[in-house]
Structure formats: structure tokens, C-alpha cells
Design an enzyme around this catalytic site. Structure first.
Site, PDB file in Angstrom:
ATOM      1  N   ASN A 207      -1.535  -0.158   7.545  1.00  0.00           N
ATOM      2  CA  ASN A 207      -0.999  -1.503   7.797  1.00  0.00           C
ATOM      3  C   ASN A 207      -0.224  -2.088   6.613  1.00  0.00           C
ATOM      4  O   ASN A 207      -0.014  -3.292   6.523  1.00  0.00           O
ATOM      5  CB  ASN A 207      -2.097  -2.444   8.288  1.00  0.00           C
ATOM      6  CG  ASN A 207      -3.162  -2.698   7.244  1.00  0.00           C
ATOM      7  OD1 ASN A 207      -3.130  -2.111   6.158  1.00  0.00           O
ATOM      8  ND2 ASN A 207      -4.096  -3.570   7.554  1.00  0.00           N
TER       9      ASN A 207
ATOM     10  N   TYR B 202     -12.456  -2.777  -2.660  1.00  0.00           N
ATOM     11  CA  TYR B 202     -12.918  -2.747  -1.269  1.00  0.00           C
ATOM     12  C   TYR B 202     -14.439  -2.658  -1.152  1.00  0.00           C
ATOM     13  O   TYR B 202     -14.953  -2.235  -0.106  1.00  0.00           O
ATOM     14  CB  TYR B 202     -12.251  -1.594  -0.522  1.00  0.00           C
ATOM     15  CG  TYR B 202     -10.826  -1.907  -0.092  1.00  0.00           C
ATOM     16  CD1 TYR B 202     -10.539  -3.050   0.662  1.00  0.00           C
ATOM     17  CD2 TYR B 202      -9.762  -1.075  -0.427  1.00  0.00           C
ATOM     18  CE1 TYR B 202      -9.247  -3.356   1.062  1.00  0.00           C
ATOM     19  CE2 TYR B 202      -8.458  -1.368  -0.025  1.00  0.00           C
ATOM     20  CZ  TYR B 202      -8.209  -2.506   0.718  1.00  0.00           C
ATOM     21  OH  TYR B 202      -6.931  -2.817   1.131  1.00  0.00           O
TER      22      TYR B 202
ATOM     23  N   LYS C 165       0.836  -1.196   0.000  1.00  0.00           N
ATOM     24  CA  LYS C 165       0.000   0.000   0.000  1.00  0.00           C
ATOM     25  C   LYS C 165       0.884   1.265   0.000  1.00  0.00           C
ATOM     26  O   LYS C 165       2.107   1.186   0.186  1.00  0.00           O
ATOM     27  CB  LYS C 165      -0.924  -0.046   1.228  1.00  0.00           C
ATOM     28  CG  LYS C 165      -1.979  -1.161   1.162  1.00  0.00           C
ATOM     29  CD  LYS C 165      -2.756  -1.222   2.472  1.00  0.00           C
ATOM     30  CE  LYS C 165      -3.913  -2.205   2.412  1.00  0.00           C
ATOM     31  NZ  LYS C 165      -4.582  -2.346   3.733  1.00  0.00           N
TER      32      LYS C 165
ATOM     33  N   GLU D 182      -9.507 -10.850  -7.491  1.00  0.00           N
ATOM     34  CA  GLU D 182      -8.650  -9.669  -7.332  1.00  0.00           C
ATOM     35  C   GLU D 182      -7.568  -9.619  -8.408  1.00  0.00           C
ATOM     36  O   GLU D 182      -7.253  -8.540  -8.924  1.00  0.00           O
ATOM     37  CB  GLU D 182      -8.025  -9.668  -5.937  1.00  0.00           C
ATOM     38  CG  GLU D 182      -9.054  -9.432  -4.830  1.00  0.00           C
ATOM     39  CD  GLU D 182      -8.494  -9.538  -3.429  1.00  0.00           C
ATOM     40  OE1 GLU D 182      -9.268  -9.354  -2.473  1.00  0.00           O
ATOM     41  OE2 GLU D 182      -7.276  -9.812  -3.270  1.00  0.00           O
TER      42      GLU D 182
ATOM     43  N   PHE E 190     -14.626   2.907   8.552  1.00  0.00           N
ATOM     44  CA  PHE E 190     -13.291   3.201   8.037  1.00  0.00           C
ATOM     45  C   PHE E 190     -13.233   3.260   6.508  1.00  0.00           C
ATOM     46  O   PHE E 190     -12.167   3.517   5.939  1.00  0.00           O
ATOM     47  CB  PHE E 190     -12.277   2.166   8.558  1.00  0.00           C
ATOM     48  CG  PHE E 190     -12.593   0.734   8.173  1.00  0.00           C
ATOM     49  CD1 PHE E 190     -12.209   0.212   6.944  1.00  0.00           C
ATOM     50  CD2 PHE E 190     -13.261  -0.103   9.065  1.00  0.00           C
ATOM     51  CE1 PHE E 190     -12.490  -1.108   6.599  1.00  0.00           C
ATOM     52  CE2 PHE E 190     -13.555  -1.419   8.728  1.00  0.00           C
ATOM     53  CZ  PHE E 190     -13.172  -1.926   7.486  1.00  0.00           C
TER      54      PHE E 190
ATOM     55  N   HIS F 151      -1.882  -5.491   1.525  1.00  0.00           N
ATOM     56  CA  HIS F 151      -3.117  -6.260   1.356  1.00  0.00           C
ATOM     57  C   HIS F 151      -2.728  -7.650   0.867  1.00  0.00           C
ATOM     58  O   HIS F 151      -1.844  -7.777   0.019  1.00  0.00           O
ATOM     59  CB  HIS F 151      -4.021  -5.606   0.304  1.00  0.00           C
ATOM     60  CG  HIS F 151      -5.103  -6.531  -0.190  1.00  0.00           C
ATOM     61  ND1 HIS F 151      -6.278  -6.724   0.501  1.00  0.00           N
ATOM     62  CD2 HIS F 151      -5.146  -7.372  -1.266  1.00  0.00           C
ATOM     63  CE1 HIS F 151      -7.012  -7.622  -0.144  1.00  0.00           C
ATOM     64  NE2 HIS F 151      -6.349  -8.026  -1.212  1.00  0.00           N
TER      65      HIS F 151
HETATM   66  P1  IDP Z   1      -7.134  -7.424   5.645  1.00  0.00           P
HETATM   67  O1  IDP Z   1      -6.435  -6.329   4.858  1.00  0.00           O
HETATM   68  O2  IDP Z   1      -6.214  -8.004   6.689  1.00  0.00           O
HETATM   69  O3  IDP Z   1      -7.789  -8.470   4.779  1.00  0.00           O
HETATM   70  P2  IDP Z   1      -9.804  -6.364   6.137  1.00  0.00           P
HETATM   71  O4  IDP Z   1     -10.630  -6.650   7.344  1.00  0.00           O
HETATM   72  O5  IDP Z   1     -10.219  -6.988   4.845  1.00  0.00           O
HETATM   73  O6  IDP Z   1      -8.293  -6.714   6.495  1.00  0.00           O
HETATM   74  O7  IDP Z   1      -9.778  -4.780   5.966  1.00  0.00           O
HETATM   75  C1  IDP Z   1      -9.281  -4.205   4.783  1.00  0.00           C
HETATM   76  C2  IDP Z   1      -8.404  -3.032   5.139  1.00  0.00           C
HETATM   77  O8  IDP Z   1      -9.216  -2.016   5.711  1.00  0.00           O
HETATM   78  C3  IDP Z   1      -7.337  -3.304   6.187  1.00  0.00           C
HETATM   79  O9  IDP Z   1      -6.171  -3.886   5.650  1.00  0.00           O
HETATM   80  C4  IDP Z   1      -7.082  -1.908   6.704  1.00  0.00           C
HETATM   81  O10 IDP Z   1      -6.254  -1.176   5.786  1.00  0.00           O
HETATM   82  C5  IDP Z   1      -8.472  -1.300   6.658  1.00  0.00           C
HETATM   83  N1  IDP Z   1      -9.157  -1.408   7.947  1.00  0.00           N
HETATM   84  C6  IDP Z   1      -9.792  -2.484   8.456  1.00  0.00           C
HETATM   85  N2  IDP Z   1     -10.313  -2.223   9.668  1.00  0.00           N
HETATM   86  C7  IDP Z   1      -9.996  -0.922   9.931  1.00  0.00           C
HETATM   87  C8  IDP Z   1     -10.269  -0.051  11.028  1.00  0.00           C
HETATM   88  O11 IDP Z   1     -10.879  -0.410  12.032  1.00  0.00           O
HETATM   89  N3  IDP Z   1      -9.760   1.225  10.920  1.00  0.00           N
HETATM   90  C9  IDP Z   1      -9.067   1.666   9.837  1.00  0.00           C
HETATM   91  N4  IDP Z   1      -8.809   0.866   8.784  1.00  0.00           N
HETATM   92  C10 IDP Z   1      -9.263  -0.407   8.823  1.00  0.00           C
HETATM   93 MG    MG Z   2      -9.407  -8.293   3.506  1.00  0.00          MG
END
Ligand code: IDP
Ligand code: MG
Length: 150
Positions: free
Chosen positions: A112, A49, A9, A126, A57, A115
Site C-alpha cells: 500500500n 511496527y 515504502k 516515530e 500479516f 505509511h
Molecule cells: P496504516 O498503515 O494505514 O496505519 P495499519 O493498520 O497501522 O495501517 O497497518 C500497518 C501496515 O500493515 C499497513 O500499512 C499495511 O502495510 C500492513 N497491513 C495491515 N493490514 C494488513 C493485512 O491484512 N495484510 C497485509 N498487510 C497488512
Molecule cells: Mg498504522
């Protein structure tokens, strides 16, 4: 063999962690079959997404992923989906184990770094979204018999 999509990212690209992240997956033994640096359009971000639309979020997530270039990579190999998720660590970096990308380099769930596809089926969807068929290369990495008991 499975395929999965890994995105470095914008924070990962801006912080100079592209090489580190690729290195971890490459050394694990998966084979890269597609890679590109790209700007992410709002349309691509919203399609990728879509499952998170309506969550608190969501708007921040779309702003984040479209804010600077990302590096998109397709990895192939036995168990590629779960292996990449394992290398990346838990979604929330404060819950991710040390030794994972998010556990070593992240703090905030909204930054984070990466992805990774969460299932074989979603991985294929994807990959089709992010790559054209002619951007994926069929090749064999030498020495794979030392990674996989085929
Ligand atoms: P993943 O990336 O580990 O699959 P997902 O639950 O699919 O996690 O969420 C997609 C992305 O959304 C996360 O990687 C993160 O960047 C963002 N995200 C998820 N939950 C939160 C949150 O509570 N606050 C801010 N960003 C979030
Ligand atoms: Mg995910």
C-alpha cells in the site's frame, strides 16, 4: 504546529512514485522538515511496527518494509497528521478513495505504498525513531500565509 512521519515504502520507491507522493503533500501546503532515502534494518522495522507483532500479516510486513530502500519524510504544519493520512487514503487500497495515493496507485493491502503516523503522539515517537535531531531543519516556507490563516 504538528509534525508527522511519512514513509514511501519499498514499492513506492521501486515504482518511481516518490516524486508523485511528495508532490501531493507539498502542494497541499505542508512544509518538509526532514527527508532521507534509507535501508531499513530489521530492528528499526520491528520497533516501528511493534504494535502489530503477533498479527497474521506481521512477518510479511517486516519482510516488505526491509526489502528495498524507503524514503522517510517529516512534514510540519497545522493538522499535518490528519492531512497526510487523508492524502494517503485508507489502509486497504481497494477501500481508498480515488485521488488518494493508495486509491490511485495501489491494489493490495500488503503493497500500500506508504505509511503515515496515526496521531500527534505517535508521530513524535516515530520521528524520534527515524530521525536524529540534527536531520530536521527549522525553516519557514514562504507564502504559508496563503495556506494557513495563522
Ligand atoms: P496504516 O498503515 O494505514 O496505519 P495499519 O493498520 O497501522 O495501517 O497497518 C500497518 C501496515 O500493515 C499497513 O500499512 C499495511 O502495510 C500492513 N497491513 C495491515 N493490514 C494488513 C493485512 O491484512 N495484510 C497485509 N498487510 C497488512
Ligand atoms: Mg498504522
Amino acid at each position: 504546529m504538528e509534525r508527522t512521519l511519512l514513509l514511501v515504502k519499498p514499492d513506492g520507491v521501486q515504482r518511481g512514485l516518490v516524486g508523485t507522493i511528495i508532490d501531493k503533500v507539498e502542494r497541499r501546503g505542508l512544509r518538509m522538515v526532514g527527508v532521507k532515502l534509507m535501508s531499513v534494518s530489521a530492528h528499526l522495522a520491528e520497533t516501528h511496527y511493534a504494535i502489530h507483532k503477533g498479527k497474521p500479516f506481521y512477518n510479511g510486513l517486516i519482510d516488505y518494509i526491509t526489502s528495498a530502500p524507503v524514503v522517510a519524510i517529516v512534514w510540519q504544519g497545522s493538522k499535518a497528521v490528519s492531512v497526510v493520512r487523508q492524502v494517503l487514503g485508507s489502509t486497504d487500497p481497494t477501500e481508498a478513495q480515488a485521488g488518494t495515493v493508495r486509491g490511485d496507485y495501489g491494489i493490495d493491502i500488503g503493497r500500500n505504498l506508504t505509511h503515515g503516523s496515526d496521531s500527534v503522539k505517535n508521530g513524535l515517537t516515530e520521528i524520534n525513531l527515524w530521525f536524529k535531531p540534527d536531520e530536521l531543519i527549522e525553516w519557514k516556507r514562504s507564502g504559508e500565509e496563503w495556506v494557513f490563516e495563522i
